[in-house]
Scaffold this motif. Structure first.
Motif, short mmCIF file in Angstrom:
data_model
loop_
_atom_site.label_atom_id
_atom_site.label_comp_id
_atom_site.label_asym_id
_atom_site.label_seq_id
_atom_site.Cartn_x
_atom_site.Cartn_y
_atom_site.Cartn_z
N ILE A 384 0.87 -1.18 0.00
CA ILE A 384 0.00 0.00 0.00
C ILE A 384 0.90 1.23 0.00
O ILE A 384 1.64 1.46 0.96
CB ILE A 384 -0.94 0.01 1.22
CG1 ILE A 384 -1.71 -1.32 1.32
CG2 ILE A 384 -1.90 1.19 1.14
CD1 ILE A 384 -2.56 -1.67 0.14
N LEU A 385 0.84 1.98 -1.09
CA LEU A 385 1.74 3.12 -1.28
C LEU A 385 1.03 4.44 -1.03
O LEU A 385 -0.12 4.63 -1.44
CB LEU A 385 2.31 3.12 -2.70
CG LEU A 385 2.94 1.82 -3.22
CD1 LEU A 385 3.51 2.04 -4.61
CD2 LEU A 385 4.02 1.30 -2.28
N TYR A 386 1.74 5.35 -0.39
CA TYR A 386 1.24 6.71 -0.16
C TYR A 386 2.26 7.71 -0.68
O TYR A 386 3.45 7.43 -0.77
CB TYR A 386 0.99 6.95 1.33
CG TYR A 386 -0.11 6.10 1.92
CD1 TYR A 386 -1.44 6.52 1.89
CD2 TYR A 386 0.17 4.87 2.51
CE1 TYR A 386 -2.46 5.75 2.43
CE2 TYR A 386 -0.84 4.09 3.05
CZ TYR A 386 -2.15 4.53 3.01
OH TYR A 386 -3.15 3.75 3.55
N GLY A 387 1.77 8.87 -1.01
CA GLY A 387 2.65 9.94 -1.48
C GLY A 387 1.79 11.02 -2.11
O GLY A 387 0.56 10.99 -2.02
N GLY A 393 -3.91 6.53 -0.72
CA GLY A 393 -3.45 5.17 -0.90
C GLY A 393 -3.52 4.67 -2.33
O GLY A 393 -4.36 5.08 -3.12
N ALA A 394 -2.60 3.78 -2.65
CA ALA A 394 -2.58 3.05 -3.93
C ALA A 394 -2.14 1.63 -3.61
O ALA A 394 -1.54 1.37 -2.56
CB ALA A 394 -1.61 3.70 -4.91
N VAL A 395 -2.45 0.71 -4.51
CA VAL A 395 -2.16 -0.70 -4.27
C VAL A 395 -1.18 -1.19 -5.33
O VAL A 395 -1.46 -1.11 -6.53
CB VAL A 395 -3.44 -1.56 -4.31
CG1 VAL A 395 -3.11 -3.03 -4.05
CG2 VAL A 395 -4.45 -1.05 -3.29
N ALA A 396 -0.03 -1.67 -4.88
CA ALA A 396 0.99 -2.18 -5.79
C ALA A 396 1.13 -3.69 -5.63
O ALA A 396 0.86 -4.24 -4.56
CB ALA A 396 2.33 -1.51 -5.49
N LYS A 397 1.53 -4.32 -6.72
CA LYS A 397 1.78 -5.76 -6.71
C LYS A 397 3.25 -5.95 -7.05
O LYS A 397 3.65 -5.92 -8.21
CB LYS A 397 0.88 -6.44 -7.75
CG LYS A 397 0.91 -7.96 -7.73
CD LYS A 397 -0.09 -8.49 -8.75
CE LYS A 397 -0.25 -9.99 -8.66
NZ LYS A 397 -1.24 -10.48 -9.62
N ILE A 398 4.08 -6.12 -6.02
CA ILE A 398 5.53 -6.18 -6.19
C ILE A 398 6.04 -7.50 -5.61
O ILE A 398 6.08 -7.68 -4.39
CB ILE A 398 6.24 -5.00 -5.49
CG1 ILE A 398 5.59 -3.65 -5.88
CG2 ILE A 398 7.73 -5.02 -5.79
CD1 ILE A 398 5.78 -3.23 -7.30
N PHE A 481 6.00 -4.30 -12.70
CA PHE A 481 6.09 -3.24 -11.69
C PHE A 481 4.86 -2.34 -11.87
O PHE A 481 4.89 -1.36 -12.62
CB PHE A 481 7.39 -2.44 -11.89
CG PHE A 481 7.88 -1.81 -10.62
CD1 PHE A 481 8.96 -2.35 -9.93
CD2 PHE A 481 7.26 -0.69 -10.09
CE1 PHE A 481 9.42 -1.78 -8.74
CE2 PHE A 481 7.70 -0.12 -8.92
CZ PHE A 481 8.78 -0.67 -8.24
N VAL A 482 3.77 -2.70 -11.21
CA VAL A 482 2.49 -2.04 -11.46
C VAL A 482 1.87 -1.50 -10.17
O VAL A 482 1.96 -2.12 -9.11
CB VAL A 482 1.50 -3.00 -12.16
CG1 VAL A 482 2.02 -3.40 -13.53
CG2 VAL A 482 1.23 -4.26 -11.33
N VAL A 483 1.26 -0.33 -10.28
CA VAL A 483 0.59 0.32 -9.15
C VAL A 483 -0.79 0.78 -9.62
O VAL A 483 -0.90 1.52 -10.61
CB VAL A 483 1.38 1.54 -8.63
CG1 VAL A 483 0.68 2.16 -7.42
CG2 VAL A 483 2.82 1.17 -8.30
N THR A 513 6.14 4.26 -0.94
CA THR A 513 5.85 5.63 -1.37
C THR A 513 5.74 5.70 -2.90
O THR A 513 6.35 4.91 -3.62
CB THR A 513 6.93 6.62 -0.90
OG1 THR A 513 8.21 6.20 -1.41
CG2 THR A 513 6.98 6.70 0.62
N ILE A 514 4.99 6.69 -3.35
CA ILE A 514 4.89 6.98 -4.79
C ILE A 514 4.72 8.48 -4.93
O ILE A 514 3.75 9.06 -4.43
CB ILE A 514 3.73 6.20 -5.47
CG1 ILE A 514 3.61 6.58 -6.95
CG2 ILE A 514 2.41 6.38 -4.74
CD1 ILE A 514 2.68 5.69 -7.74
N ASN A 515 5.67 9.12 -5.59
CA ASN A 515 5.67 10.58 -5.64
C ASN A 515 5.99 11.11 -7.03
O ASN A 515 6.80 10.54 -7.76
CB ASN A 515 6.69 11.14 -4.64
CG ASN A 515 6.20 11.05 -3.21
OD1 ASN A 515 5.21 11.68 -2.84
ND2 ASN A 515 6.88 10.23 -2.40
N LEU A 516 5.32 12.22 -7.34
CA LEU A 516 5.63 13.01 -8.52
C LEU A 516 6.69 14.03 -8.11
O LEU A 516 6.47 14.82 -7.19
CB LEU A 516 4.36 13.72 -9.02
CG LEU A 516 4.51 14.64 -10.23
CD1 LEU A 516 4.93 13.85 -11.47
CD2 LEU A 516 3.20 15.38 -10.48
#
Length: 559
Positions: A384-387, A393-398, A481-483, A513-516
């Motif tokens: 679960i990624l935040y940024g 929240g976002a959901v990644a499959k890593i 590598f997908v979110v 984390t996931i950030n622009l």
């Protein structure tokens, strides 16, 4: 004297002022003695336009015959389904996730209006399973779910095939890795008959989770669709629905915070679909249990990935049946390791621990399930990624095969179709972060799955060299590598709507984390220039869905 178990149906059958109702029940074939019996609604998601569902009516007939032998009355009915595989990458895919709510609504409507005392539900495809589970929780009367079972593997040129093989084959053909004849033969041989998609995709993920959660009989998730085991399960269901009626055990007695955690833990151990997150948020809501995205991350931090199963691994659900001995063998192993809790009630009327007592122990002379001490990955693959891109929240499959960190330049598309064309035309460069937006719950509408682009990426050989982020969601068959599930979505003005080509995006699956990587002043400037797009749909069911659906971080529910 038998205990009276027709707690709901007697409100019709025992009332003398309902002659029309009685006349209609006689017309169905009921006899005088049947009016004192409990009535069971036997609902399947049968339709013959989808291999996942085309055999479910036959299963329902086996259940009904068994019900009659147990001195119960059984009434079969059906509800809708949407084939994700057939609609994938088309406008029809917009109906996939919304179909979950239609399934729940229709089952609730029939069972509650007709006063059935219990329910046996027979789902097949992806959204069928959470759809029936939501309905059973709303109704909260004795119920069992029988999974339609997994499809057998296809075979071509010495290799096992499944539905994702056909998607990835197109990417291989377009990059001249296979010929047109090979491509056509892969497509023709990917799906040999009835049953849900064979890997640890969404249907098998949800079936496995619900078996661990106690809403299915042991072995239901792993018994293949055409196996003798599945027929035996359909016959056995009548024994257990009668036990549930006699003991008045209802879904909300079985679906607890601990049992929900059991389901999530098993699915994560096996490398299950990210759709698990959406569906369990919804299930928990109707079970009156508090569950948030942060709970998924806590569980993922504690759970090893031990399942070498497609899409990221090598094996299918049929391999668990043939070479492991079925899902209960894995459940028993995880109970022994203290990962699952054994004192949760199940549809057998017994606890999960009691159900596993006579199940064989797992052996590790196979490469499908790894020991907890030597896992494929020491913690879960769902992150679960935040940024600033996903403050809610976002959901990644890593899984780790793709690495755990990615930084690259954005390549932005306002639709899946545009992205697919770019990938197939080989215009995506290594190091790119593909952004597919305006495909969320409201923007899609319906939050369509991005299996086509992820399969094309893998088939083109770019799996380790590009990332993909979206406010849509992914098929259980997606890997790389997908979110997804980025919230707020673009349609609602989330930051994903402001990303431009060439912007740098950093995804860190270790720190979640996931950030622009642009300055706040630039973000503010872009916000002032952004205008919400017009709705893509202005009438019908999808319009209603847009108006009522909750964000992805709340499970995309409609009430």
């Amino acid at each position: 004297m038998e205990k009276e178990i027709n707690n709901f149906s007697r409100k019709i059958t025992n009332e003398s002022d309902l002659p029309a109702a009685h006349a209609m029940l006689y017309a169905t074939g009921m006899k005088d003695l049947d009016f004192g019996k409990a009535q069971i609604g036997i609902v399947s998601n049968w339709y013959d336009g989808n291999p996942c569902n085309m055999h479910l009516n036959t299963m329902g007939k086996i259940v009904k015959n068994s019900i009659i032998k147990k001195n119960l009355v059984g009434f079969q009915f059906t509800t809708i389904g949407v084939s994700d595989g057939i609609t994938m990458g088309t406008k029809g895919m917009r109906y996939s996730l919304p179909s979950r709510e239609l399934i729940a609504d229709s089952i609730e409507t029939v069972v509650d209006s007709h006063h059935y005392d219990g329910v046996i539900a027979i789902p097949g495809c992806d959204k069928n399973i959470p759809g029936v589970m939501i309905a059973l929780l709303r109704l909260n009367r004795p119920s069992i779910i029988i999974y339609g079972g997994s499809i057998s593997s296809g075979f071509y040129n010495g290799k096992k095939l499944d539905i994702v093989s056909s998607f990835e084959a197109l990417g291989k053909k377009n990059t001249c890795k296979i010929s047109d004849i090979e491509y056509r033969n892969i497509v023709k041989n990917s799906c040999p008959g009835p049953g849900a998609c064979g890997g640890m995709y969404t249907a098998n993920t949800m079936a496995s989770a619900l078996e661990a959660m106690g809403m299915m009989l042991p072995y239901s998730s792993s018994s293949p669709s055409t196996s003798e085991n599945k027929k035996i399960e359909c016959k056995k269901a009548s024994n257990y629905i009668k036990i549930l009626l006699e003991k008045n055990i209802k879904p909300k007695d079985i679906v607890t915070k601990d049992s929900i955690k059991n389901g999530i833990k098993l699915a994560m151990c096996l490398g299950g679909s990210t759709n698990l997150v959406l569906h369990f948020l919804a299930i928990a809501k109707y079970a009156n249990i508090n569950l948030t995205l942060k709970d998924f991350q806590k569980i993922s931090d504690q759970i090893p990935l031990i399942g070498n199963l497609k899409p990221s691994g090598d094996f299918l659900m049929e391999d668990i049946h043939m070479h492991i001995g079925g899902m209960p063998v894995i459940i028993k192993y995880l109970l022994k390791k203290g990962i699952l809790l054994g004192d949760c009630l199940t549809v057998t009327g017994k606890t999960l621990y009691d159900n596993m007592k006579n199940v064989p122990d797992i052996t590790f002379n196979q490469k499908i399930i790894f020991p907890v001490e030597n896992p494929i990955k020491k913690n879960g693959h769902i992150r679960i990624l935040y940024g600033n891109i996903s403050p809610k929240g976002a959901v990644a499959k890593i899984t780790g095969k793709e690495g755990t960190m990615f930084r690259g330049k954005a390549k932005v598309f306002d639709s899946e179709e545009e992205a697919n064309k770019a990938i197939l035309n080989n215009t995506i460069k290594q190091g790119s972060v593909i952004v597919i937006r305006y495909v969320g719950p409201k923007g899609g509408p319906g939050m369509p799955e991005m299996l086509k682009p992820t399969s094309y990426i893998m088939g083109s050989g770019l799996g380790k060299n590009v990332a993909l982020i979206t406010d849509g969601r992914f098929s259980g068959g997606s890997h790389g590598f997908v979110v997804g599930h980025i919230t707020p979505e673009a349609e609602s003005g989330g930051l994903i709507s402001l990303i431009k080509n060439g912007d740098f995006i950093k995804i860190d699956a270790e720190n979640n984390t996931i950030n622009l990587e642009i300055k706040k002043e630039e973000i503010d400037k872009r916000k002032k220039l952004w205008n919400p797009p017009l709705l893509k749909i202005k009438q019908g069911y999808l319009y209603k869905y847009i108006k009522t659906v909750s964000p992805a971080d709340k499970g995309c529910i409609t009430d």
